[in-house]
Every structure is written in structure tokens, then in C-alpha cells.
Design a protein around this motif. Sequence first.
Motif: not given
Length: 115
Positions: A97-98, A100-102, A104-105
Motif C-alpha cells: 500500500l505504501q 502504491r502511494r509513493g 502515484a506521487v
Amino acid sequence: MNLTISGHHLDVTPALRNYVMEKLQRVLRHFDQVIDVKVLLSVHNESEKDKRQRAVCNVRVKGNDLYAGSSHFDLYAAVDELIDKLDRKVVKHKTRLQERRGEAVKRDLSALATA
């Protein structure tokens, strides 16, 4: 978080219930978005006496269901193995999950840099 601890062909004693809850705290400290936890403790008549006691857990987290199972001669040892497996799965889910967030940024920032 809903926690259900049940037994199949076995009575779940308060000591056993407290042991499972204490061990689950290790999993929950890694990931706080747990919705539901179901633990099933059972005894099976099998030819292999080493694996009669089983512990199975289904953890429902945001975005996924995590399942782990373990069997051992001793029920407390089966719970320990179960928690080890579950802990690894929860940490792996959290890192995914982390990541994926990274990603996108990083994509958004790279698109701005080229513009």
C-alpha cells in the motif's frame, strides 16, 4: 475492529482467548486499518498426531482479506506459528500500500517536471 475467536471440537478457555488476543496485538500494531478478525481453533483426528491442533485466522483489512493457517501438536505453538505468518502478511500488505502511494506521487511530480 471486530474480533471473533471460536473453537471447533474444543472449548476456548479464557486463558486461551487471552493468549490469542495478546498475540494478535503484535499484528495490530503494524497495521491499524483492520476491520474484522476471525480466529478458528480446532482439533482434528488425523493419522499424523503432530498436526492435530489447528489455528486458522482470517483478517479483513481495508482493500484485502488476509488468510493464514497453522497446525501443530500443541495448540499454543500453532497459535504462535499462525501469528508469525499473519504478521508477515500484514507487513507485506502494508508495504504494498505504501509503495502504491509513493508511485502515484512520483508520477505526478515527474509529469510536472517535464511540463
